[in-house]
Design an enzyme around this catalytic site. Structure first.
Site, PDB file in Angstrom:
ATOM      1  N   SER A 262       0.816  -1.207   0.000  1.00 10.69           N
ATOM      2  CA  SER A 262       0.000   0.000   0.000  1.00 10.69           C
ATOM      3  C   SER A 262       0.854   1.264   0.000  1.00 10.69           C
ATOM      4  CB  SER A 262      -0.904   0.023   1.239  1.00 10.69           C
ATOM      5  OG  SER A 262      -0.123   0.229   2.414  1.00 10.69           O
ATOM      6  N   LYS A 263       0.191   2.374  -0.240  1.00 12.87           N
ATOM      7  CA  LYS A 263       0.852   3.678  -0.184  1.00 12.87           C
ATOM      8  C   LYS A 263       1.476   3.899   1.198  1.00 12.87           C
ATOM      9  CE  LYS A 263      -0.345   8.600  -0.186  1.00 12.87           C
ATOM     10  NZ  LYS A 263      -1.438   9.588  -0.309  1.00 12.87           N
TER      11      LYS A 263
END
Length: 504
Positions: A262-263
């Site tokens: 994920s970011k």
């Protein structure tokens, strides 16, 4: 394959493109090119509430940066456009109504409030509410209303949606190129919404209709779409259309622990997860990665060539790529390995190209133009590039070629600067000043001869010399450095160190 291969990458413009999306595009591209097929970009923007301005252009620019040129897409209509679903919305209602006429879909008039009440009631009883064969004949839809009542509701402007009628008691036989054969019980599926009350299709309907109309032969997409495979299979059958082959790619996993990359992982551990920068998030391009390095490391996340080879140009990947070597399990992301790939591609580049990339940074630092020529920078780069992962590393590796050290490594000074060092350095100035052919090999020969004649040890001369020239115990061959900075600068640095810094 007798039929021409046609694949599509179909992102939604709801924000920046994750590198998982780029990998999906890459695998589609490689498969298409391997089979002399077409790679199509389709923008799936049916969810206007989540549309983000600029996201579509970001997607296109990201693909172009990676060298994944699409054959068809926005601005490249080859007879199958438009390629934005929002521009195709007039198509979808007819297909939804065709399914109603054939008995494969129905109108549903249940309000959001009514459905919420059903869910709460089920939760209170420890059950999960699913709109399907269990209860559809008890709810407000065209299956329970007469044709006249249904028509009156539609004509009066009452909101409705169109749901797919999942067949009961069927064992669906599904096949995935990567995951093999699967059997799904239709009774566990819900009657998905195909057409929304706002007049827009859902992903499921638009996706199937567009894939059929664009003659897509293979659907290569992320693992997160695997639960939709049964529904999509049923939709194709309901329309009486040929079903494309499906391949669901494994997830890209976090560097540590389980779960999808994920970011937040990138922000926490300090690496990009987007190809290009987006708002405050750094991209691979802006972080100094070469696009060919990004493509290379993404290709090997979930696929392997069956050999020990790790470096592949895009054309090489096309030649060896096949879906049967894509793994089922998730592929763990390794930030250090991505740097390794960039290092490899940096080493492959010519010194001239690297000098051209480095020059703008030097020009911003007010360094004399005589030493910021490409010819000079090229020589510097040739000496330091082996230690660099990125072009942005060059300054810290080579600053002393362009300006005299302003500080000296304190630990090195304590270790290398002895009582007799100033006298030795003063004598060395005389030696250097007397060298007419100031080249690395000639300087080395004469300095070593002087050391031998004076019966000095190399440890008495070479480490202190590197310290005063570089400022620390680092850098390439010291005589290469002396040649490049020149005789005058070499002598100036020794004298400066003697008078202003170390001697005091």
């Amino acid at each position: 394959m007798s039929q021409k291969v046609r694949v599509r990458f179909a992102p939604s413009p709801t924000g920046p493109l994750h590198i998982g999306g780029i990998r999906t595009a890459l695998f589609n591209y490689l498969f298409a090119k391997k089979h002399n097929g077409d790679f199509i970009l389709r923008i799936e923007d049916t969810d206007q509430n989540r549309y983000v301005p600029g996201a579509e252009q970001y997607i296109i620019e990201s693909l172009e940066w990676c060298g994944l040129t699409f054959d068809e897409g926005p601005g490249k209509d080859k007879g199958f456009g438009p390629y934005r679903q929002s521009e195709r919305k007039e198509l979808y209602k007819d297909y939804a109504e065709a399914l109603i006429k054939s008995g494969h879909a129905y109108y549903a008039f249940d309000t959001t409030e009514e459905l919420d009440n059903h869910r709460k009631d089920h939760e209170a009883k420890g059950k999960t509410f699913i709109y399907n064969w269990h209860n559809r004949l008890k709810l407000k839809n065209s299956l329970t209303l007469s044709a006249k009542e249904t028509e009156e509701k539609i004509n009066s402007g009452e909101d409705y949606i169109i749901r797919f009628l999942v067949p009961q008691d069927e064992k669906l036989q599904l096949h995935d190129i990567i995951r093999g054969d699967m059997e799904i019980d239709s009774n566990i599926l819900d009657d998905k919404v195909l057409f929304k009350s706002d007049g827009m299709p859902t992903y499921h309907l638009a996706n199937i209709v567009d894939d059929h109309l664009m003659q897509i032969t293979h659907v290569i997409r992320g693992e997160e779409w695997l639960p939709s495979l049964a529904l999509h299979h049923l939709l194709y059958k309901s329309f009486g259309w040929e079903i494309p082959q499906f391949a669901h790619l494994p997830l890209i996993l976090k560097p540590v622990g389980k779960g999808k990359l994920s970011k937040r992982d990138g922000e926490k551990l300090g690496f990009p997860v987007f190809p290009l920068s987006w708002e405050t998030s750094q991209g691979y391009r802006e972080s100094g990665y070469f696009p060919e390095a990004v493509v290379n490391f993404l290709a090997l996340l979930g696929w392997n060539p069956g050999t020990e080879q790790e470096l592949f140009a895009l054309k090489d990947l096309i030649a060896v790529f096949s879906l049967d070597r894509v793994q089922k399990g998730g592929a763990r992301f390794d930030p250090e390995k991505t740097k390794w790939y960039n290092h490899q591609y940096l080493q492959k580049k010519s010194e001239r190209e690297l000098a051209t990339l480095y020059q703008p940074e030097l020009l911003q630092k007010d360094i004399p133009t005589s030493i910021t020529t490409l010819d000079h920078i090229e020589k510097v780069v040739s000496l330091v590039k082996e230690r660099a992962d990125f072009v942005s590393d060059f300054w810290s590796l080579s600053d002393y070629f362009f300006e005299a050290p302003r500080n000296f490594d304190a630990k090195a000074v304590r270790k290398q600067w002895k009582e007799d060092t100033p006298a030795i350095m003063k004598d060395l100035v005389t030696v250097l000043d007397g060298i007419s052919e100031y080249t690395s090999g000639h300087i080395e020969k004469l300095v070593k001869q002087w050391i031998s004649d004076k019966e000095l040890s190399f440890g008495k001369v070479m480490p202190p010399l590197r310290l005063v020239i570089v400022g620390a115990m680092k850098g390439p061959h010291i005589f290469d450095i002396l040649e490049l900075i020149g005789k005058e600068e070499s002598i100036t640095r020794i004298k400066t160190a003697l008078t202003e810094f170390i001697d005091n």
